[in-house]
Design a protein around this motif. Structure first.
Motif, PDB file in Angstrom:
ATOM      1  N   LEU A 279       0.816  -1.229   0.000  1.00  0.00           N
ATOM      2  CA  LEU A 279       0.000   0.000   0.000  1.00  0.00           C
ATOM      3  C   LEU A 279       0.841   1.267   0.000  1.00  0.00           C
ATOM      4  CD1 LEU A 279      -2.688  -1.024   2.668  1.00  0.00           C
ATOM      5  CD2 LEU A 279      -2.899  -1.121   0.177  1.00  0.00           C
TER       6      LEU A 279
ATOM      7  N   GLY B  27      -5.778   9.413  -5.169  1.00  0.00           N
ATOM      8  CA  GLY B  27      -5.987   9.412  -3.717  1.00  0.00           C
ATOM      9  C   GLY B  27      -7.118  10.381  -3.410  1.00  0.00           C
TER      10      GLY B  27
ATOM     11  N   SER C 291     -10.022   9.790  -2.012  1.00  0.00           N
ATOM     12  CA  SER C 291     -10.822   9.475  -0.828  1.00  0.00           C
ATOM     13  C   SER C 291     -12.317   9.403  -1.195  1.00  0.00           C
ATOM     14  CB  SER C 291     -10.546  10.488   0.279  1.00  0.00           C
ATOM     15  OG  SER C 291     -11.157  10.067   1.464  1.00  0.00           O
TER      16      SER C 291
ATOM     17  N   GLU D 280     -12.660  16.042  -3.316  1.00  0.00           N
ATOM     18  CA  GLU D 280     -11.675  16.783  -4.114  1.00  0.00           C
ATOM     19  C   GLU D 280     -12.059  16.840  -5.606  1.00  0.00           C
ATOM     20  OE1 GLU D 280      -7.593  15.109  -5.037  1.00  0.00           O
ATOM     21  OE2 GLU D 280      -7.100  16.648  -3.578  1.00  0.00           O
TER      22      GLU D 280
ATOM     23  N   VAL E  77      -7.367   3.670  -3.323  1.00  0.00           N
ATOM     24  CA  VAL E  77      -7.175   2.251  -3.026  1.00  0.00           C
ATOM     25  C   VAL E  77      -8.247   1.739  -2.060  1.00  0.00           C
ATOM     26  CG1 VAL E  77      -5.662   2.582  -1.012  1.00  0.00           C
ATOM     27  CG2 VAL E  77      -5.307   0.595  -2.501  1.00  0.00           C
TER      28      VAL E  77
ATOM     29  N   ASN F 235      -4.843   1.113  -6.908  1.00  0.00           N
ATOM     30  CA  ASN F 235      -3.696   1.302  -6.022  1.00  0.00           C
ATOM     31  C   ASN F 235      -2.595   2.033  -6.797  1.00  0.00           C
ATOM     32  OD1 ASN F 235      -1.469   1.088  -4.360  1.00  0.00           O
ATOM     33  ND2 ASN F 235      -1.807  -1.087  -3.892  1.00  0.00           N
TER      34      ASN F 235
ATOM     35  N   ARG G 292      -2.873  15.103  -3.590  1.00  0.00           N
ATOM     36  CA  ARG G 292      -2.678  15.978  -2.432  1.00  0.00           C
ATOM     37  C   ARG G 292      -2.936  15.212  -1.134  1.00  0.00           C
ATOM     38  NH1 ARG G 292      -5.966  21.311  -3.410  1.00  0.00           N
ATOM     39  NH2 ARG G 292      -7.725  19.922  -2.985  1.00  0.00           N
TER      40      ARG G 292
HETATM   41  C1  LIG Z   1      -5.792  12.160   3.321  1.00  0.00           C
HETATM   42  S1  LIG Z   1      -6.634  11.493   1.952  1.00  0.00           S
HETATM   43  C2  LIG Z   1      -6.493  12.824   0.809  1.00  0.00           C
HETATM   44  C3  LIG Z   1      -7.755  13.079   0.042  1.00  0.00           C
HETATM   45  C4  LIG Z   1      -7.688  14.255  -0.911  1.00  0.00           C
HETATM   46  N1  LIG Z   1      -6.663  14.057  -1.907  1.00  0.00           N
HETATM   47  C5  LIG Z   1      -7.482  15.552  -0.182  1.00  0.00           C
HETATM   48  O1  LIG Z   1      -6.397  16.113  -0.221  1.00  0.00           O
HETATM   49  O2  LIG Z   1      -8.411  16.004   0.483  1.00  0.00           O
HETATM   50  C6  LIG Z   1      -5.473  10.296   1.342  1.00  0.00           C
HETATM   51  C7  LIG Z   1      -6.103   9.286   0.424  1.00  0.00           C
HETATM   52  O3  LIG Z   1      -5.056   8.575  -0.242  1.00  0.00           O
HETATM   53  C8  LIG Z   1      -5.495   7.248  -0.415  1.00  0.00           C
HETATM   54  N2  LIG Z   1      -4.361   6.320  -0.620  1.00  0.00           N
HETATM   55  C9  LIG Z   1      -3.421   5.964   0.281  1.00  0.00           C
HETATM   56  N3  LIG Z   1      -2.577   5.057  -0.261  1.00  0.00           N
HETATM   57  C10 LIG Z   1      -2.995   4.856  -1.528  1.00  0.00           C
HETATM   58  C11 LIG Z   1      -2.551   4.031  -2.587  1.00  0.00           C
HETATM   59  N4  LIG Z   1      -1.495   3.208  -2.444  1.00  0.00           N
HETATM   60  N5  LIG Z   1      -3.218   4.066  -3.764  1.00  0.00           N
HETATM   61  C12 LIG Z   1      -4.286   4.887  -3.925  1.00  0.00           C
HETATM   62  N6  LIG Z   1      -4.766   5.674  -2.949  1.00  0.00           N
HETATM   63  C13 LIG Z   1      -4.136   5.663  -1.765  1.00  0.00           C
HETATM   64  C14 LIG Z   1      -6.219   6.960   0.874  1.00  0.00           C
HETATM   65  O4  LIG Z   1      -7.107   5.851   0.751  1.00  0.00           O
HETATM   66  C15 LIG Z   1      -6.923   8.265   1.166  1.00  0.00           C
HETATM   67  O5  LIG Z   1      -8.239   8.243   0.686  1.00  0.00           O
END
Ligand SMILES: C[S@@+](CC[C@H](N)C(=O)[O-])C[C@H]1O[C@@H](n2cnc3c(N)ncnc32)[C@H](O)[C@@H]1O
Length: 460
Positions: free
Chosen positions: A21, A107, A109, A113, A139, A192, A212
């Motif tokens: 991850l 990413g 969420s 965004e 992911v 992912n 972000r």
């Molecule tokens: C803190 S949130 C940020 C959401 C949005 N980008 C923002 O700035 O408000 C981080 C997101 O990254 C995703 N994430 C973490 N590792 C990841 C991966 N390996 N592949 C895709 N998404 C991932 C998490 O599931 C989470 O939803």
């Protein structure tokens, strides 16, 4: 021979999570994972569970772990200056080249965004929404399912002005439902970021990528891999937005750092200047000419590392070279002292160099930076003014004079200095840009100058 001690189950679990991850846990945070490991392995035993995690059939279990371990904090209109820069400047700059604009939120969420991009684009009206395609990936399958539902709590909408909320959301028993025409503009995919997917990351796939508050949980080597993939997937001159506490410093040299208001973002470097510039109508930037031709004595590499903001490596490289009193080497040494916070040493060298006419201007500038770093803006402004008296073509000197004058409320002086900066920047010496450009590059500095000028005109 003594066998290496077997790694504990928790150490192996931590390593697997990072490998799969990208999430990195310092040893002090392992307690959080221990509880998850105990719970998920219950009934089958930790050893069997860890073995199963590496099998191809473990996909479903990894989805559960992604849901449990990722941090999904997000809300509408987060880091709004970046979003405004995206919809007001970045996207319109591509309109002459293409009929369809593609934005990736990596990413994303629960969707706030990408939907914010869609909403803001409609509100601002600089790009036709029918030409804007937005893709959100994450992911975490539960987050993606929620994103597709597009129904939010008041907390998610806390930064959305009341009028905007009234226009684009409908109150339902479950929460605030986004209007279908906006919802349908965004496509979501569970994905992912660490997985190889050459078709998804095909060259030229996106005009802008928002990633972000995602990579701050990843170790540098993982970030490097992901960013390289994103650089490849952007169109030439495409843009990357990261969170305010994330940086490409020491990660990638494929991008230049730009500033729009209080927002920083990145642009993919390209060998020739862009045909379409961002909306601020900057004069066309000169062809990228980052550093002076590398001197044969190894200083070129130090300059290159400095330009890439790799200060520790630049210092180490400088220290590995034979000691010399060559002015360029002393200037580099002084600048690196400054970056390391050794103000007294930087200042001492600066004073020495300010007495020689060849280095007077950059040395005065450096002394200005020392004073600014020490909190003496008035003193710094005096030094910057001395730097442009010593070299009337010194664009960076004018830029600092103008910026500090504006901050001090001396708007007339600020305007004059900033206009000088903007007109001289296309010809600014590559050595000055490498020494003092702070990684912005000529184009980025031009944007800073124009923003400062604009801020002057906004003063009543
Ligand atoms: C803190 S949130 C940020 C959401 C949005 N980008 C923002 O700035 O408000 C981080 C997101 O990254 C995703 N994430 C973490 N590792 C990841 C991966 N390996 N592949 C895709 N998404 C991932 C998490 O599931 C989470 O939803």
């Amino acid at each position: 021979m003594i066998a290496a001690p077997a790694r504990t189950p928790i150490a192996r679990f931590v390593a697997l999570v990072e490998q799969r991850l990208g999430l990195h846990y310092e040893q002090g945070q392992w307690g959080e994972l221990e509880a998850v490991l105990a719970e998920r392995a219950a009934g089958r035993g930790v050893e069997l569970y860890l073995a199963q995690l590496t099998a191809p059939s473990a996909q479903a279990e990894w989805k559960v772990l992604a849901e449990r371990l990722t941090v999904g904090e997000t809300y509408f209109l987060r880091h709004p200056t970046q979003l405004e820069t995206l919809v007001d400047q970045v996207l319109p700059s591509f309109l002459r080249q293409t009929s369809s604009l593609r934005v990736l939120c990596a990413g994303c969420s629960t969707g706030e965004e990408p939907y914010s991009v869609a909403l803001l684009a409609r509100e601002r009206g600089r790009v036709d929404s029918s030409r804007l395609r937005i893709l959100g990936i994450d992911v975490n399958p539960r987050a993606i399912a929620q994103a597709r539902r597009a129904c939010y709590s008041p907390w998610s909408l806390r930064a959305v002005p009341a009028a905007m909320r009234a226009q684009w959301f409908q109150r339902t028993p479950e929460g605030f439902a986004l209007q279908p025409q906006v919802r349908d503009q965004v496509i979501f995919e569970e994905r992912n970021l660490l997985e190889e997917a050459p078709a998804f990351w095909a060259p030229g796939s996106f005009h802008a990528i928002l990633c972000r508050n995602v990579v701050l949980y990843f170790p540098p080597e993982v970030i490097r891999r992901i960013i390289a993939r994103m650089a490849q997937a952007l169109v030439p001159g495409g843009y990357l937005f990261m969170g305010p506490s994330e940086t490409l410093r020491g990660i990638s040299e494929d991008f230049e750092l730009l500033r729009g208001g209080d927002a920083f973002y990145y642009r993919l470097r390209q060998p020739t200047p862009p045909a379409a510039s961002v909306a601020l109508a900057a004069p066309p930037p000169a062809a990228p000419q980052k550093v002076a031709p590398p001197p044969a004595d190894g200083l070129g590499e130090v300059l290159h590392l400095l330009d890439a903001e790799r200060y520790t490596e630049a210092w180490a490289h400088l220290e590995s070279l034979p000691q010399t009193s060559q002015p360029q080497a002393l200037l580099l040494r002084a600048v690196l002292h400054l970056h390391a916070g050794r103000l007294a040493q930087a200042e001492q060298l600066g004073r020495q160099l300010a007495t020689a006419s060849a280095t007077e201007a950059p040395a005065c500038y450096l002394l200005g930076l020392c004073l600014e770093q020490a909190g003496d803006e008035a003193g710094a402004r005096g030094r910057y003014a001395a730097s442009v008296r010593a070299d009337p073509t010194f664009a960076l000197g004018y830029l600092r004079v103008g910026t500090l004058a504006r901050r001090a409320g001396d708007i007339v002086e600020a305007r004059v200095a900033l206009r000088m900066a903007v007109s001289l920047l296309p010809q600014e010496k590559p050595l000055h840009l490498a020494l003092f450009g702070g990684g912005f590059g000529r184009h980025g500095l031009m944007q800073v100058g124009l923003q400062e000028l604009q801020a002057c005109t906004e003063v009543p």
